[in-house]
Design a protein around this motif. Sequence first.
Motif, PDB file in Angstrom:
ATOM      1  N   ILE A 125       0.296   6.107   0.569  1.00 37.86           N
ATOM      2  CA  ILE A 125       0.580   5.237   1.715  1.00 37.86           C
ATOM      3  C   ILE A 125       1.338   4.014   1.219  1.00 37.86           C
ATOM      4  N   ALA A 126       2.472   3.742   1.844  1.00 41.30           N
ATOM      5  CA  ALA A 126       3.247   2.536   1.539  1.00 41.30           C
ATOM      6  C   ALA A 126       3.143   1.581   2.721  1.00 41.30           C
ATOM      7  N   VAL A 127       2.839   0.336   2.445  1.00 40.49           N
ATOM      8  CA  VAL A 127       2.772  -0.704   3.469  1.00 40.49           C
ATOM      9  C   VAL A 127       3.928  -1.657   3.248  1.00 40.49           C
ATOM     10  N   LEU A 128       4.798  -1.772   4.238  1.00 34.30           N
ATOM     11  CA  LEU A 128       5.928  -2.702   4.161  1.00 34.30           C
ATOM     12  C   LEU A 128       5.511  -4.039   4.758  1.00 34.30           C
ATOM     13  N   VAL A 129       5.710  -5.103   3.974  1.00 37.41           N
ATOM     14  CA  VAL A 129       5.373  -6.455   4.408  1.00 37.41           C
ATOM     15  C   VAL A 129       6.671  -7.248   4.522  1.00 37.41           C
ATOM     16  N   PRO A 130       7.060  -7.649   5.734  1.00 39.61           N
ATOM     17  CA  PRO A 130       8.395  -8.232   5.929  1.00 39.61           C
ATOM     18  C   PRO A 130       8.441  -9.710   5.608  1.00 39.61           C
ATOM     19  N   GLY A 131       9.676 -10.206   5.490  1.00 41.25           N
ATOM     20  CA  GLY A 131       9.901 -11.615   5.245  1.00 41.25           C
ATOM     21  C   GLY A 131      10.300 -12.360   6.496  1.00 41.25           C
ATOM     22  N   SER A 132      11.014 -13.438   6.319  1.00 34.48           N
ATOM     23  CA  SER A 132      11.323 -14.359   7.414  1.00 34.48           C
ATOM     24  C   SER A 132      12.181 -13.708   8.483  1.00 34.48           C
ATOM     25  N   GLY A 219       7.568 -12.091   2.497  1.00 36.82           N
ATOM     26  CA  GLY A 219       6.430 -11.177   2.477  1.00 36.82           C
ATOM     27  C   GLY A 219       5.758 -11.112   1.123  1.00 36.82           C
ATOM     28  N   SER A 220       6.484 -11.397   0.050  1.00 37.97           N
ATOM     29  CA  SER A 220       5.870 -11.403  -1.277  1.00 37.97           C
ATOM     30  C   SER A 220       4.904 -12.578  -1.442  1.00 37.97           C
ATOM     31  N   VAL A 221       5.141 -13.656  -0.705  1.00 38.64           N
ATOM     32  CA  VAL A 221       4.188 -14.770  -0.714  1.00 38.64           C
ATOM     33  C   VAL A 221       2.902 -14.338  -0.012  1.00 38.64           C
ATOM     34  N   VAL A 222       3.048 -13.599   1.096  1.00 41.72           N
ATOM     35  CA  VAL A 222       1.885 -13.061   1.798  1.00 41.72           C
ATOM     36  C   VAL A 222       1.095 -12.138   0.873  1.00 41.72           C
ATOM     37  N   CYS A 223       1.792 -11.227   0.206  1.00 32.42           N
ATOM     38  CA  CYS A 223       1.110 -10.313  -0.711  1.00 32.42           C
ATOM     39  C   CYS A 223       0.427 -11.062  -1.847  1.00 32.42           C
ATOM     40  N   GLY A 224       1.078 -12.110  -2.345  1.00 39.93           N
ATOM     41  CA  GLY A 224       0.475 -12.907  -3.397  1.00 39.93           C
ATOM     42  C   GLY A 224      -0.815 -13.560  -2.962  1.00 39.93           C
TER      43      GLY A 224
END
Length: 333
Positions: A125-132, A219-224
């Motif tokens: 399963i891949a979850v895509l986390v978007p940016g601005s 989105g990488s800040v969210v993942c962090g």
Amino acid sequence: MGFAAKYRRGGGGRYRGGRWRRAALAVLITGAVVFPLSAAGRPEIPAPAPASLAPLSASTLDEAYAANRANAAEAARLAAAHQDRDRAATDRALAAPARRLLGFDGRGSGRVTEVLGDLARADRIAVLVPGSDTSLDTYGRFHAAAAALYGQLARQAPAGTRTAVVAWLGYETPGTVSATVTTTGRAEQAAPQLRALVTDLRAIAGGGPRISLLCHSYGSVVCGRAAAGLAVDDIALVGSPGTGADSAAALHTRARVWAARGGDDWVENIPHLSADLFGTTVGFGTDPVSPAFGARVFAAGDGGHSDYFSPGSTSLTNLTRIVLGETKAVTHD
């Protein structure tokens, strides 16, 4: 250690670089604290409250999909009555029988969690986390990225390996031209929702599948912010301005942490700094593709900031390999 002291080390060249970085940090702080957020925008579009759902599991999944499609159809009707044809068209498309909506909220900028593939039976399963600047109004671009990844997974997966992609627009993303995009505030608000999503995915698909977070830009800040102790196997950061952490180890995750940046991505030019100011963290710290961060850096080709999921791209090929666990096949610059 203060920023001035940190960047004075190492001779005149690094000192001049330190002055540039401190000046850039001052601009970030000014933008985040002094200038007001742009609250002006489109009039509020009427939409129903999200559907009430039973706890998510494999047995309730189809019921959840149907309830969220019905909610999107009602949102489309209300948006059309409000004379917002673009939003009505987006909502109407999401209400189509083939769409699998794990979550939907048509209010405000909108929230959508959409599944591509058979989530209950997926091995990967891949979850895509978007940016601005990702919202219902721009959802088509985000869906296209998810569809490109799902198609690549279907072509590249070994026989018998079942895959699913989750396009998670589960938070209010910041505007690219706004003060919020320079701070961790939106990410801190979003992190509990991302953690809840992973819990739901485990409840639906059981403990077997491997889950990867593919985190683009902000989105990488969210993942962090969500990473510590999260039950995922890989976290891939693409086009990342930073995570808010000084290193991959500081994310406190058992997942493999990957990072990549395209050759024409403007994010390379932003200052990788952070400072706490009046309870708000401005900037996102260490560059994730730098050796100091300690991620597994992979090749992303020569694309720009919006090209990481372009069909046929080096970045999409490597992201697919990461999701499939083919780590030895991932290429590096």
